[in-house]
Design a protein around this motif. Structure first.
Motif, PDB file in Angstrom:
ATOM      1  N   ALA A  94      23.404  -6.671  18.024  1.00 18.66           N
ATOM      2  CA  ALA A  94      22.550  -7.208  19.087  1.00 18.66           C
ATOM      3  C   ALA A  94      22.448  -6.271  20.291  1.00 18.66           C
ATOM      4  O   ALA A  94      21.416  -6.243  20.966  1.00 18.66           O
ATOM      5  CB  ALA A  94      23.069  -8.571  19.534  1.00 18.66           C
ATOM      6  N   THR A  95      23.496  -5.493  20.566  1.00 20.93           N
ATOM      7  CA  THR A  95      23.524  -4.685  21.794  1.00 20.93           C
ATOM      8  C   THR A  95      23.494  -3.180  21.539  1.00 20.93           C
ATOM      9  O   THR A  95      23.701  -2.400  22.473  1.00 20.93           O
ATOM     10  CB  THR A  95      24.793  -5.018  22.610  1.00 20.93           C
ATOM     11  N   TYR A  96      23.208  -2.756  20.324  1.00 16.74           N
ATOM     12  CA  TYR A  96      23.312  -1.335  19.976  1.00 16.74           C
ATOM     13  C   TYR A  96      22.410  -0.452  20.833  1.00 16.74           C
ATOM     14  O   TYR A  96      22.837   0.601  21.311  1.00 16.74           O
ATOM     15  CB  TYR A  96      22.997  -1.136  18.487  1.00 16.74           C
ATOM     16  N   LYS A  97      21.172  -0.864  21.064  1.00 16.92           N
ATOM     17  CA  LYS A  97      20.246  -0.043  21.853  1.00 16.92           C
ATOM     18  C   LYS A  97      20.779   0.212  23.258  1.00 16.92           C
ATOM     19  O   LYS A  97      20.670   1.309  23.785  1.00 16.92           O
ATOM     20  CB  LYS A  97      18.874  -0.696  21.931  1.00 16.92           C
ATOM     21  N   GLU A  98      21.347  -0.812  23.878  1.00 14.06           N
ATOM     22  CA  GLU A  98      21.894  -0.653  25.225  1.00 14.06           C
ATOM     23  C   GLU A  98      23.142   0.231  25.217  1.00 14.06           C
ATOM     24  O   GLU A  98      23.358   1.019  26.137  1.00 14.06           O
ATOM     25  CB  GLU A  98      22.246  -2.015  25.854  1.00 14.06           C
ATOM     26  N   LEU A  99      23.959   0.093  24.181  1.00 10.86           N
ATOM     27  CA  LEU A  99      25.195   0.878  24.109  1.00 10.86           C
ATOM     28  C   LEU A  99      24.931   2.371  23.934  1.00 10.86           C
ATOM     29  O   LEU A  99      25.644   3.205  24.493  1.00 10.86           O
ATOM     30  CB  LEU A  99      26.085   0.383  22.972  1.00 10.86           C
ATOM     31  N   VAL A 100      23.909   2.724  23.144  1.00  9.56           N
ATOM     32  CA  VAL A 100      23.670   4.142  22.852  1.00  9.56           C
ATOM     33  C   VAL A 100      22.804   4.829  23.890  1.00  9.56           C
ATOM     34  O   VAL A 100      22.674   6.057  23.864  1.00  9.56           O
ATOM     35  CB  VAL A 100      23.053   4.344  21.444  1.00  9.56           C
ATOM     36  N   ALA A 101      22.232   4.079  24.823  1.00  7.65           N
ATOM     37  CA  ALA A 101      21.384   4.689  25.857  1.00  7.65           C
ATOM     38  C   ALA A 101      22.204   5.753  26.608  1.00  7.65           C
ATOM     39  O   ALA A 101      23.325   5.502  27.033  1.00  7.65           O
ATOM     40  CB  ALA A 101      20.874   3.631  26.813  1.00  7.65           C
ATOM     41  N   HIS A 102      21.667   6.940  26.716  1.00  7.04           N
ATOM     42  CA  HIS A 102      22.254   8.055  27.456  1.00  7.04           C
ATOM     43  C   HIS A 102      23.547   8.599  26.832  1.00  7.04           C
ATOM     44  O   HIS A 102      24.336   9.234  27.512  1.00  7.04           O
ATOM     45  CB  HIS A 102      22.529   7.667  28.914  1.00  7.04           C
ATOM     46  N   THR A 103      23.814   8.339  25.552  1.00  8.39           N
ATOM     47  CA  THR A 103      25.023   8.872  24.922  1.00  8.39           C
ATOM     48  C   THR A 103      24.732   9.985  23.918  1.00  8.39           C
ATOM     49  O   THR A 103      25.655  10.683  23.515  1.00  8.39           O
ATOM     50  CB  THR A 103      25.790   7.762  24.167  1.00  8.39           C
ATOM     51  N   GLY A 104      23.498  10.121  23.492  1.00 13.85           N
ATOM     52  CA  GLY A 104      23.156  11.111  22.464  1.00 13.85           C
ATOM     53  C   GLY A 104      23.121  10.520  21.061  1.00 13.85           C
ATOM     54  O   GLY A 104      22.697  11.171  20.123  1.00 13.85           O
TER      55      GLY A 104
END
Length: 188
Positions: free
Chosen positions: A172-182
């Protein structure tokens, strides 16, 4: 924090021969991990009865074995040593997850693969593993041996509640978690 480049997420390849280590320096390559005698993922039971009786296995895969003194890359089941390095050469290990399948109807536990990036002075190595339980084991091993661990997606606290619950939250939260991480937002 180490930011993986998009190129390592492309050309996702299967480990299959002696060049697996070379490929692991260019892209993410699936490897089994053995940490303190436990293999991740656990090997499937051999279905061929003749091989079961003889004690051999038909499945061939590469294994990263973490021991108290070194990291060994082995070609299993022959246990042929493909390379090794002392733990002192490891600067940092970054753990993460990549989306394997984006299908909503699929069990979220099978939608992700664990990523393990080993950063050394000699070069970086990029591994994937189908068992997310390898991440807490690597975290614990690294902590015991004084190796720095980066967790940009904050997976360790999430995995403490169990992989079934963590998978739904991660899905559910993958898009938010990977933002700005590469890490890529879509599936690899």
């Amino acid at each position: 924090m180490f930011k993986p480049t998009a190129s390592i997420f492309k050309n996702h390849q299967i480990a299959g021969h002696y060049r697996a280590i070379d490929r692991a320096q260019k892209c993410i390559v699936p490897f089994h991990f053995e940490i303190q005698g436990r293999e991740y993922p656990e090997p499937a039971r051999e279905s061929n009865w003749l091989r079961r009786l003889s004690g051999t296995r038909s499945e061939r895969h590469a294994v990263v074995e973490l021991t108290p003194s070194k990291v060994m890359i082995l070609w299993s089941p022959e246990q042929r040593n493909l390379g090794e390095m002392p733990l002192s050469q490891i600067r940092c290990i970054q753990i993460g997850a990549i989306r394997w399948h984006a299908t909503e109807g699929l069990d979220p536990r099978h939608a992700f693969r664990a990523t393990i990036f080993v950063l050394t002075d000699a070069g970086n190595f990029y591994f994937a593993n189908s068992d997310m339980e390898v991440l807490p084991a690597i975290f614990k091993f690294a902590h015991q041996h004084g190796i720095a661990v980066e967790d940009p997606l904050h997976l360790i606290p999430l995995l403490k509640v169990g992989w079934h619950v963590a998978a739904k939250t991660l899905h559910a939260t993958y898009k938010e978690l990977v933002a700005h991480t590469g890490y890529p937002e879509g599936k690899v």
